[in-house]
Write a protein that holds these residues in place. Structure first.
Motif, mmCIF file in Angstrom:
data_model
loop_
_atom_site.group_PDB
_atom_site.id
_atom_site.type_symbol
_atom_site.label_atom_id
_atom_site.label_comp_id
_atom_site.label_asym_id
_atom_site.label_seq_id
_atom_site.Cartn_x
_atom_site.Cartn_y
_atom_site.Cartn_z
ATOM 1 N N VAL A 125 20.763 26.018 -21.336
ATOM 2 C CA VAL A 125 20.174 25.742 -20.017
ATOM 3 C C VAL A 125 19.032 26.720 -19.738
ATOM 4 C CG1 VAL A 125 20.597 25.696 -17.531
ATOM 5 C CG2 VAL A 125 22.290 24.740 -19.110
ATOM 6 N N ARG A 126 19.264 28.005 -20.027
ATOM 7 C CA ARG A 126 18.218 28.997 -19.778
ATOM 8 C C ARG A 126 16.990 28.738 -20.636
ATOM 9 N NH1 ARG A 126 22.816 32.580 -19.350
ATOM 10 N NH2 ARG A 126 22.638 33.094 -21.574
ATOM 11 N N SER A 127 17.194 28.284 -21.881
ATOM 12 C CA SER A 127 16.050 28.030 -22.768
ATOM 13 C C SER A 127 15.206 26.857 -22.274
ATOM 14 C CB SER A 127 16.535 27.760 -24.200
ATOM 15 O OG SER A 127 17.209 26.506 -24.297
ATOM 16 N N LEU A 128 15.843 25.865 -21.688
ATOM 17 C CA LEU A 128 15.100 24.736 -21.132
ATOM 18 C C LEU A 128 14.264 25.193 -19.943
ATOM 19 C CD1 LEU A 128 17.712 21.806 -21.218
ATOM 20 C CD2 LEU A 128 15.858 22.268 -22.833
ATOM 21 N N ALA A 129 14.866 25.975 -19.073
ATOM 22 C CA ALA A 129 14.134 26.476 -17.906
ATOM 23 C C ALA A 129 12.963 27.338 -18.342
ATOM 24 C CB ALA A 129 15.080 27.256 -17.000
ATOM 25 N N LEU B 211 11.601 15.912 -18.649
ATOM 26 C CA LEU B 211 12.994 15.664 -18.300
ATOM 27 C C LEU B 211 13.703 15.374 -19.616
ATOM 28 C CD1 LEU B 211 15.403 15.047 -16.411
ATOM 29 C CD2 LEU B 211 14.549 12.679 -16.279
ATOM 30 N N VAL B 212 14.756 16.128 -19.913
ATOM 31 C CA VAL B 212 15.491 15.967 -21.170
ATOM 32 C C VAL B 212 16.755 15.161 -20.915
ATOM 33 C CG1 VAL B 212 16.760 17.168 -23.001
ATOM 34 C CG2 VAL B 212 14.575 18.086 -22.173
ATOM 35 N N LEU B 213 16.995 14.163 -21.765
ATOM 36 C CA LEU B 213 18.217 13.352 -21.707
ATOM 37 C C LEU B 213 19.102 13.714 -22.896
ATOM 38 C CD1 LEU B 213 16.652 9.809 -21.036
ATOM 39 C CD2 LEU B 213 17.292 11.544 -19.353
ATOM 40 N N SER B 214 20.394 13.830 -22.654
ATOM 41 C CA SER B 214 21.308 14.187 -23.739
ATOM 42 C C SER B 214 22.680 13.582 -23.499
ATOM 43 C CB SER B 214 21.422 15.712 -23.853
ATOM 44 O OG SER B 214 22.414 16.084 -24.797
ATOM 45 N N GLY C 4 9.889 25.595 -19.410
ATOM 46 C CA GLY C 4 9.170 24.843 -18.382
ATOM 47 C C GLY C 4 9.666 23.428 -18.192
ATOM 48 N N VAL C 5 10.822 23.105 -18.774
ATOM 49 C CA VAL C 5 11.405 21.779 -18.591
ATOM 50 C C VAL C 5 11.781 21.611 -17.117
ATOM 51 C CG1 VAL C 5 13.394 20.327 -19.181
ATOM 52 C CG2 VAL C 5 12.230 21.657 -20.960
ATOM 53 N N HIS C 6 11.602 20.409 -16.589
ATOM 54 C CA HIS C 6 11.832 20.176 -15.167
ATOM 55 C C HIS C 6 13.147 19.484 -14.859
ATOM 56 C CE1 HIS C 6 7.350 20.734 -13.866
ATOM 57 N NE2 HIS C 6 7.961 21.851 -14.199
ATOM 58 N N GLY C 7 14.005 19.339 -15.860
ATOM 59 C CA GLY C 7 15.307 18.765 -15.574
ATOM 60 C C GLY C 7 16.062 18.395 -16.839
ATOM 61 N N LEU C 8 17.385 18.403 -16.732
ATOM 62 C CA LEU C 8 18.269 17.975 -17.815
ATOM 63 C C LEU C 8 19.223 16.938 -17.246
ATOM 64 C CD1 LEU C 8 19.760 18.186 -20.586
ATOM 65 C CD2 LEU C 8 21.074 20.086 -19.580
ATOM 66 N N VAL D 33 19.640 18.379 -30.049
ATOM 67 C CA VAL D 33 19.630 19.729 -30.639
ATOM 68 C C VAL D 33 19.532 20.776 -29.542
ATOM 69 C CG1 VAL D 33 18.674 18.962 -32.833
ATOM 70 C CG2 VAL D 33 17.126 19.615 -30.979
ATOM 71 N N LEU D 34 20.167 21.908 -29.765
ATOM 72 C CA LEU D 34 20.245 22.929 -28.732
ATOM 73 C C LEU D 34 18.972 23.769 -28.623
ATOM 74 C CD1 LEU D 34 23.925 24.197 -29.120
ATOM 75 C CD2 LEU D 34 23.006 22.326 -27.740
ATOM 76 N N ASP D 35 18.139 23.735 -29.650
ATOM 77 C CA ASP D 35 16.899 24.524 -29.588
ATOM 78 C C ASP D 35 15.681 23.655 -29.298
ATOM 79 O OD1 ASP D 35 16.853 23.188 -31.980
ATOM 80 O OD2 ASP D 35 16.068 24.869 -33.149
ATOM 81 N N VAL D 36 15.894 22.554 -28.584
ATOM 82 C CA VAL D 36 14.805 21.615 -28.303
ATOM 83 C C VAL D 36 13.707 22.260 -27.454
ATOM 84 C CG1 VAL D 36 15.900 20.689 -26.235
ATOM 85 C CG2 VAL D 36 14.265 19.296 -27.497
ATOM 86 N N GLY D 37 14.042 23.299 -26.698
ATOM 87 C CA GLY D 37 13.063 23.921 -25.823
ATOM 88 C C GLY D 37 11.805 24.367 -26.547
ATOM 89 N N ARG D 38 11.951 24.825 -27.787
ATOM 90 C CA ARG D 38 10.788 25.311 -28.530
ATOM 91 C C ARG D 38 9.836 24.192 -28.929
ATOM 92 N NH1 ARG D 38 11.295 24.472 -34.021
ATOM 93 N NH2 ARG D 38 13.316 23.638 -34.685
ATOM 94 N N LEU D 39 10.300 22.955 -28.840
ATOM 95 C CA LEU D 39 9.466 21.812 -29.238
ATOM 96 C C LEU D 39 8.731 21.186 -28.057
ATOM 97 C CD1 LEU D 39 12.065 20.047 -31.579
ATOM 98 C CD2 LEU D 39 10.257 21.674 -32.232
ATOM 99 N N LEU D 40 9.044 21.617 -26.851
ATOM 100 C CA LEU D 40 8.499 20.967 -25.667
ATOM 101 C C LEU D 40 7.329 21.759 -25.094
ATOM 102 C CD1 LEU D 40 11.899 20.000 -24.014
ATOM 103 C CD2 LEU D 40 10.455 18.620 -25.519
ATOM 104 N N SER D 41 6.521 21.070 -24.309
ATOM 105 C CA SER D 41 5.320 21.695 -23.758
ATOM 106 C C SER D 41 5.424 22.013 -22.279
ATOM 107 C CB SER D 41 4.102 20.787 -24.001
ATOM 108 O OG SER D 41 4.313 19.510 -23.448
ATOM 109 N N GLY D 42 6.498 21.566 -21.636
ATOM 110 C CA GLY D 42 6.683 21.854 -20.218
ATOM 111 C C GLY D 42 6.527 20.620 -19.355
#
Length: 245
Positions: free
Chosen positions: A71-75, A51-54, A78-82, A39-48
């Motif tokens: 990409v900007r939403s992941l950054a 590493l996201v796999l897709s 606080g996500v550390h990588g895609l 899903v493209l809005d996964v960033g809101r579900l993460l805590s920082g």
């Protein structure tokens, strides 16, 4: 527990096919977990720190602006990588995603052939959850130092290993090396025999000797005491005037 960096995860065999396209300067960031998400809005579900796999299935259907926003939403989360698998949804990284990752110095990884995400997450989580033994202070070091500094090391050592330490050098060395191998193998006879390079019958015989001299070796606290004593003996026998192995 000490968290691994993204660079350390990429050194794992499961990640050997990963290629870094952007954000190489940020590979030293620690990774808290690995998530598989489409899903493209996964960033809101993460805590920082994740590493996201897709597989890029949803990204293949998205507009260029939605891909850059992803990409900007992941950054921002606080996500550390895609990491993208370029097999099903996407065959190449969309240029707008690459530009966004480069502008943000956001780690963007790709797998250009099929990989099992289950293998990636398993390997990463085993590394994330594994306690780290500090290189500058080996396991049990503080316990050993405390025994020495309080003057209790000699008494402790002899209370645990006294009958074996009183043997001549050759049988002492043989039995102590066997005891160490048994403790390391959790008393798996076959594994200890392989480690020592001897037959299982030899280990059974030596274990019988050890039990006769040291008593019951089955209790967890007894095994812990023996392990500490062995480490003490190996590291401090010169100080304690105990014959070396």
């Amino acid at each position: 527990m000490s968290l691994p960096t993204l660079r350390q995860l990429l050194e794992l065999p499961a990640f050997r096919k990963a290629e870094v396209l952007a954000g190489e300067s940020q590979l030293g960031q620690q990774v808290t977990w690995v998530h598989v998400a489409e899903v493209l809005d996964v960033g809101r579900l993460l805590s920082g720190g994740e590493l996201v796999l897709s597989t890029g299935i949803e990204l293949a259907r998205a507009t260029p602006e939605e891909r850059a926003t992803y990409v900007r939403s992941l950054a921002e989360a606080g996500v550390h990588g895609l990491a993208l698998e370029l097999v099903q949804g996407l065959r190449e990284v969309p240029v707008e995603m690459l530009w966004a990752a480069q502008a943000l110095e956001f780690p963007l990884l790709v797998f250009r052939s099929e990989v099992r995400f289950a293998d990636l997450t398993r390997a990463a989580h085993e590394r994330i959850l594994r306690p780290k033994i500090q290189e500058e202070e080996p396991a049990l070091e503080s316990v050993l130092e405390a025994l020495v500094e309080t003057g209790r090391s000699t008494a402790f050592l002899h209370s645990q290993l006294g009958p074996v330490l009183s043997l001549p050098e050759r049988p002492r060395r043989t039995l102590l090396s066997t005891l160490e191998a048994l403790l390391a193998a959790q008393f798996n006879i076959a594994e200890a025999a392989r480690k020592l390079g001897v037959r299982r019958q030899s280990v059974y015989y030596r274990l019988e000797q050890l039990t006769g001299m040291l008593g019951d070796l089955d209790l967890p606290e007894r095994r812990l005491g023996l392990w500490v004593a062995l480490e003490l003996w190996k590291r401090f026998f010169y100080t304690l005037s105990i014959a070396p192995p």
